[in-house]
Design an enzyme around this catalytic site. Structure first.
Site, PDB file in Angstrom:
ATOM      1  N   ARG A  43       0.837  -1.206   0.000  1.00 46.29           N
ATOM      2  CA  ARG A  43       0.000   0.000   0.000  1.00 46.29           C
ATOM      3  C   ARG A  43       0.872   1.256   0.000  1.00 46.29           C
ATOM      4  O   ARG A  43       0.605   2.211  -0.732  1.00 46.29           O
ATOM      5  CB  ARG A  43      -0.923  -0.024   1.234  1.00 46.29           C
ATOM      6  CG  ARG A  43      -2.278   0.531   0.916  1.00 46.29           C
ATOM      7  CD  ARG A  43      -3.315   0.311   1.963  1.00 46.29           C
ATOM      8  NE  ARG A  43      -4.638   0.473   1.338  1.00 46.29           N
ATOM      9  CZ  ARG A  43      -5.770   0.464   2.009  1.00 46.29           C
ATOM     10  NH1 ARG A  43      -5.781   0.266   3.303  1.00 46.29           N
ATOM     11  NH2 ARG A  43      -6.922   0.629   1.391  1.00 46.29           N
ATOM     12  N   CYS A 282     -18.670   1.051   6.535  1.00 47.61           N
ATOM     13  CA  CYS A 282     -18.921   1.513   7.907  1.00 47.61           C
ATOM     14  C   CYS A 282     -20.357   1.431   8.422  1.00 47.61           C
ATOM     15  O   CYS A 282     -20.555   1.163   9.606  1.00 47.61           O
ATOM     16  CB  CYS A 282     -18.410   2.931   8.046  1.00 47.61           C
ATOM     17  SG  CYS A 282     -16.623   2.999   7.872  1.00 47.61           S
ATOM     18  N   ARG A 352     -16.555  -2.538  -0.544  1.00 49.56           N
ATOM     19  CA  ARG A 352     -16.897  -3.166   0.736  1.00 49.56           C
ATOM     20  C   ARG A 352     -18.404  -3.050   1.009  1.00 49.56           C
ATOM     21  O   ARG A 352     -18.965  -1.977   0.932  1.00 49.56           O
ATOM     22  CB  ARG A 352     -16.067  -2.533   1.866  1.00 49.56           C
ATOM     23  CG  ARG A 352     -14.580  -2.902   1.766  1.00 49.56           C
ATOM     24  CD  ARG A 352     -13.745  -2.252   2.853  1.00 49.56           C
ATOM     25  NE  ARG A 352     -13.540  -0.820   2.648  1.00 49.56           N
ATOM     26  CZ  ARG A 352     -12.816  -0.050   3.441  1.00 49.56           C
ATOM     27  NH1 ARG A 352     -12.192  -0.575   4.486  1.00 49.56           N
ATOM     28  NH2 ARG A 352     -12.667   1.235   3.185  1.00 49.56           N
TER      29      ARG A 352
HETATM   30  P1  NAD Z   1      -8.592   0.872   5.597  1.00 52.96           P
HETATM   31  O1  NAD Z   1      -8.730  -0.587   5.808  1.00 52.96           O
HETATM   32  O2  NAD Z   1      -8.733   1.448   4.228  1.00 52.96           O
HETATM   33  O3  NAD Z   1      -7.141   1.340   6.131  1.00 52.96           O
HETATM   34  C1  NAD Z   1      -6.615   0.974   7.367  1.00 52.96           C
HETATM   35  C2  NAD Z   1      -5.093   0.806   7.207  1.00 52.96           C
HETATM   36  O4  NAD Z   1      -4.524   0.605   8.509  1.00 52.96           O
HETATM   37  C3  NAD Z   1      -4.685  -0.404   6.374  1.00 52.96           C
HETATM   38  O5  NAD Z   1      -3.897   0.017   5.275  1.00 52.96           O
HETATM   39  C4  NAD Z   1      -3.881  -1.282   7.355  1.00 52.96           C
HETATM   40  O6  NAD Z   1      -2.791  -1.964   6.760  1.00 52.96           O
HETATM   41  C5  NAD Z   1      -3.396  -0.256   8.358  1.00 52.96           C
HETATM   42  N1  NAD Z   1      -3.008  -0.808   9.663  1.00 52.96           N
HETATM   43  C6  NAD Z   1      -3.721  -1.651  10.460  1.00 52.96           C
HETATM   44  N2  NAD Z   1      -3.050  -1.889  11.614  1.00 52.96           N
HETATM   45  C7  NAD Z   1      -1.887  -1.184  11.542  1.00 52.96           C
HETATM   46  C8  NAD Z   1      -0.775  -1.005  12.426  1.00 52.96           C
HETATM   47  N3  NAD Z   1      -0.735  -1.591  13.633  1.00 52.96           N
HETATM   48  N4  NAD Z   1       0.248  -0.231  12.032  1.00 52.96           N
HETATM   49  C9  NAD Z   1       0.213   0.387  10.819  1.00 52.96           C
HETATM   50  N5  NAD Z   1      -0.803   0.280   9.955  1.00 52.96           N
HETATM   51  C10 NAD Z   1      -1.855  -0.505  10.300  1.00 52.96           C
HETATM   52  O7  NAD Z   1      -9.602   1.556   6.599  1.00 52.96           O
HETATM   53  P2  NAD Z   1     -10.359   2.967   6.414  1.00 52.96           P
HETATM   54  O8  NAD Z   1     -11.511   2.823   5.491  1.00 52.96           O
HETATM   55  O9  NAD Z   1      -9.329   4.016   6.175  1.00 52.96           O
HETATM   56  O10 NAD Z   1     -10.973   3.140   7.881  1.00 52.96           O
HETATM   57  C11 NAD Z   1     -10.149   3.437   8.994  1.00 52.96           C
HETATM   58  C12 NAD Z   1     -11.038   3.836  10.159  1.00 52.96           C
HETATM   59  O11 NAD Z   1     -11.749   5.025   9.832  1.00 52.96           O
HETATM   60  C13 NAD Z   1     -12.118   2.802  10.518  1.00 52.96           C
HETATM   61  O12 NAD Z   1     -12.294   2.816  11.913  1.00 52.96           O
HETATM   62  C14 NAD Z   1     -13.368   3.332   9.841  1.00 52.96           C
HETATM   63  O13 NAD Z   1     -14.533   2.941  10.522  1.00 52.96           O
HETATM   64  C15 NAD Z   1     -13.176   4.834   9.962  1.00 52.96           C
HETATM   65  N6  NAD Z   1     -13.828   5.634   8.910  1.00 52.96           N
HETATM   66  C16 NAD Z   1     -13.805   5.222   7.607  1.00 52.96           C
HETATM   67  C17 NAD Z   1     -14.388   6.025   6.618  1.00 52.96           C
HETATM   68  C18 NAD Z   1     -14.364   5.627   5.182  1.00 52.96           C
HETATM   69  O14 NAD Z   1     -14.985   6.328   4.376  1.00 52.96           O
HETATM   70  N7  NAD Z   1     -13.710   4.551   4.790  1.00 52.96           N
HETATM   71  C19 NAD Z   1     -14.954   7.261   6.973  1.00 52.96           C
HETATM   72  C20 NAD Z   1     -14.944   7.647   8.309  1.00 52.96           C
HETATM   73  C21 NAD Z   1     -14.370   6.833   9.275  1.00 52.96           C
HETATM   74  C1  UGA Z   2     -20.677   7.251   5.282  1.00 52.26           C
HETATM   75  C2  UGA Z   2     -21.087   8.586   5.918  1.00 52.26           C
HETATM   76  O1  UGA Z   2     -21.860   9.326   4.978  1.00 52.26           O
HETATM   77  C3  UGA Z   2     -19.861   9.390   6.327  1.00 52.26           C
HETATM   78  O2  UGA Z   2     -20.251  10.579   7.002  1.00 52.26           O
HETATM   79  C4  UGA Z   2     -18.995   8.546   7.254  1.00 52.26           C
HETATM   80  O3  UGA Z   2     -17.808   9.236   7.595  1.00 52.26           O
HETATM   81  C5  UGA Z   2     -18.631   7.249   6.569  1.00 52.26           C
HETATM   82  O4  UGA Z   2     -19.854   6.544   6.183  1.00 52.26           O
HETATM   83  C6  UGA Z   2     -17.877   6.304   7.464  1.00 52.26           C
HETATM   84  O5  UGA Z   2     -17.925   6.401   8.663  1.00 52.26           O
HETATM   85  O6  UGA Z   2     -17.278   5.416   6.840  1.00 52.26           O
HETATM   86  P1  UGA Z   2     -19.796   6.486   2.901  1.00 52.26           P
HETATM   87  O7  UGA Z   2     -20.118   5.125   3.397  1.00 52.26           O
HETATM   88  O8  UGA Z   2     -18.459   6.724   2.329  1.00 52.26           O
HETATM   89  O9  UGA Z   2     -19.969   7.552   4.085  1.00 52.26           O
HETATM   90  O10 UGA Z   2     -20.840   6.923   1.781  1.00 52.26           O
HETATM   91  P2  UGA Z   2     -22.368   7.449   1.833  1.00 52.26           P
HETATM   92  O11 UGA Z   2     -22.496   8.555   0.879  1.00 52.26           O
HETATM   93  O12 UGA Z   2     -22.839   7.673   3.199  1.00 52.26           O
HETATM   94  O13 UGA Z   2     -23.151   6.207   1.214  1.00 52.26           O
HETATM   95  C7  UGA Z   2     -23.290   4.994   1.924  1.00 52.26           C
HETATM   96  C8  UGA Z   2     -24.226   4.083   1.173  1.00 52.26           C
HETATM   97  O14 UGA Z   2     -25.555   4.590   1.220  1.00 52.26           O
HETATM   98  C9  UGA Z   2     -23.888   3.941  -0.321  1.00 52.26           C
HETATM   99  O15 UGA Z   2     -24.099   2.617  -0.718  1.00 52.26           O
HETATM  100  C10 UGA Z   2     -24.874   4.874  -0.989  1.00 52.26           C
HETATM  101  O16 UGA Z   2     -25.154   4.526  -2.310  1.00 52.26           O
HETATM  102  C11 UGA Z   2     -26.093   4.707  -0.101  1.00 52.26           C
HETATM  103  N1  UGA Z   2     -27.016   5.859  -0.146  1.00 52.26           N
HETATM  104  C12 UGA Z   2     -26.611   7.093   0.275  1.00 52.26           C
HETATM  105  C13 UGA Z   2     -28.321   5.663  -0.596  1.00 52.26           C
HETATM  106  O17 UGA Z   2     -28.715   4.534  -0.968  1.00 52.26           O
HETATM  107  N2  UGA Z   2     -29.175   6.728  -0.616  1.00 52.26           N
HETATM  108  C14 UGA Z   2     -28.803   7.966  -0.199  1.00 52.26           C
HETATM  109  O18 UGA Z   2     -29.654   8.889  -0.234  1.00 52.26           O
HETATM  110  C15 UGA Z   2     -27.479   8.149   0.254  1.00 52.26           C
END
Ligand code: NAD
Ligand code: UGA
Length: 480
Positions: A43, A282, A352
């Protein structure tokens, strides 16, 4: 204690949150050195790729930030110890998936990666370090982190003193609009006990976020607010999807219902788009986490309430699969079906929990020959998600001698390839390019009678119907 001037940031976790968040911080704060570290060497190599097409995640606008800041004040590295040791602030931005075994399996978040980070920080940090929970975590996780760090504080008595503050600063970005969300957040939430540490973190955001949008709370409120925000958003989607089923049964139109209720300022118009069911890494995980907390704290009725949001979402996805089979004369065995979109939403390569996974699996189980197209998701990812290798392309499955009743799928490089010879096309992701499909041309290359199932309400209904195609739209009762 007067906290030192912040110069070095380390973010543990170079994923969908760590990468974009740190890119924006680096861009807005050129005086800071921002180091994103990860245990996944591949990565990190991808983040450092000179070809911006190879960045490990796709987000509009991200490539420009990387181009501007990388190797200037933004660095991606596997040297975790070194960057923790130099850091004034460490962001923990690692994955927190649902536990698959042990106590709380299937509901509670697995905190082993977060705990591993806390242990690494306790071992390698020097001087005073502010540790920031960026990952989404169950309420009271900060206590676990603090406990591990306090131990390090005690053990450092004889060395140069190591001290910590722990803050919660959950991330609210959405994939596909991450850069825009980070640059113009509705709010930045910072939970903690030490106001000095809170102010230090606030100073970073104040470089581009108005003061009134930076909210300070206690640490538990901050952790719970993140879970609650996702639960409320997902709940709206399940609510409108449940209404789409009633619309289809009664002759109402879910878009009209959504517009009518969304005009009420108490309800608001956002997150009322009925679709194939919510996906993403999430919503489900965070609601399950909330459900687990409710059960843990003896609140089974509250747990049940939130569990229903997930149950409705699953039901809704299977409902769509069933109605496709029913419409196609009760069987899809041996029929080529075009799947347009595999990502869980547009403008991301993330699959995912995508609704496409459930719907495709259902149709394969029914014996369909799926031709899957997505502009940003590749064959390997789809193979992983479906747990089935892609088959060789079969142009005319019904006359293919090698064909048996087992469903298969193959990858289509273009929408034409996906549509050609198909009985039906199912739009599962709202990619812009699907809005512009030439339906007259599609009609010519599909097998008649042909159906378009628009689970995202993006097609021009007149164009589809005028082309002589049958159209089903989510929540459209006019089709009964
Ligand atoms: P992700 O899986 O894309 O990335 C996490 C990274 O952490 C991976 O690359 C992994 O290799 C690394 N990692 C794990 N353990 C480690 C360690 N001990 N040392 C170094 N690296 C390590 O995950 P993400 O989607 O970025 O989500 C991260 C967090 O943020 C989660 O708790 C998720 O719920 C939250 N979150 C995600 C989103 C989103 O849109 N994906 C939005 C808001 C919050
Ligand atoms: C969501 C939240 O919107 C973020 O605020 C949060 O930070 C994030 O989760 C997280 O914690 O990971 P995300 O999952 O990236 O963000 O995308 P969204 O735009 O929320 O969409 C989530 C799912 O709901 C998608 O499958 C989307 O197509 C669906 N959706 C969204 C609907 O079916 N209808 C809508 O009106 C909006």
């Amino acid at each position: 204690m007067v906290l030192p001037q912040i110069k070095n940031i380390c973010c543990i976790g170079a994923g969908y949150v760590g990468g974009p968040t740190m890119s924006v911080i680096a861009d807005k704060c050129p005086y800071l050195s921002v180091n994103v570290v990860d245990i996944n060497a591949q990565r990190i190599q991808d983040w450092n790729s000179s070809n911006l097409e190879d960045l490990p995640i796709y987000e509009p606008g991200l490539d420009k930030k990387i181009e501007k800041c990388r190797n200037i004040n933004l660095h991606f590295s596997v040297e975790i110890e070194k960057h923790i040791s130099n850091a004034d602030i460490v962001f923990i931005s690692v994955n927190t998936p649902t536990k698959t075994k042990g106590i709380g399996a299937g509901k509670a978040s697995d905190l082993k990666w977060v705990e591993a980070c806390a242990r690494q920080v306790s071992k390698f940090a020097s001087g005073h370090t502010i540790v920031v929970e960026k990952s989404t975590l169950p309420v009271k996780t900060a206590e676990v982190i603090k406990k591990i760090l306090e131990d390090a504080e005690l053990n450092s008595q004889n060395k140069s003193k190591t001290t910590f503050d722990v803050l919660s600063n959950p991330e609210f970005l959405s994939e596909g609009s991450a850069i825009e969300d980070l640059e113009h957040p509705d709010r930045v939430l910072i939970g903690g006990e030490n106001i000095e540490a809170i102010n230090v973190l606030s100073e970073i955001y104040l470089n581009w976020v108005p003061k009134e949008k930076i909210l300070h709370t206690n640490i538990w409120s901050s952790e719970l607010a993140k879970l609650t925000a996702n639960a409320f958003l997902a709940q709206r989607i399940s609510s409108i999807n449940s209404i789409s089923a009633i619309c289809e049964a009664t002759g109402a139109d879910v878009r009209e219902v959504a517009r009518a209720i969304g005009s009420d300022s108490r309800i608001g118009s956002k997150f009322l788009d009925s679709g194939p069911g919510f996906g993403g890494s999430c919503f489900k995980k965070d609601i399950l986490n909330l459900v687990y907390l409710c059960e843990y704290f003896g609140l089974p009725e509250v747990a049940k309430f939130w569990e229903e949001v997930i149950a409705l979402n699953k039901w809704h996805q299977h409902r769509i699969s069933k109605l496709i089979v029913k419409t196609l004369f009760g069987t899809v065995t041996g029929k080529k079906i075009s799947i347009l979109g595999f990502a869980f939403k547009a403008n991301t390569n993330d699959t995912r929990e995508s609704a496409a996974i459930t719907i495709c699996k259902d149709l394969i189980e029914e014996g369909a020959v799926l031709s899957i197209h997505d502009p940003k998701v590749d064959t390997c990812q789809i193979e992983k998600d479906l747990g089935i290798k892609s088959s060789v392309n079969s142009e005319d499955p019904l006359t293919d001698k090698t064909f048996d009743s087992k469903g298969v799928w193959n990858y289509a490089k273009t929408t034409d390839e996906s549509l050609s010879g198909s009985d039906a096309s199912i739009i599962l992701t709202e990619w812009k390019e699907y809005e512009n499909i030439d339906w007259l041309k599609a009609k010519k290359i599909m097998r008649s009678p042909s159906w378009i199932f628009d689970a995202r309400s993006i097609v021009n209904t007149n164009e589809v119907k005028n082309a002589g195609l049958n159209l089903w739209r989510i929540g459209d009762g006019s089709q009964i």
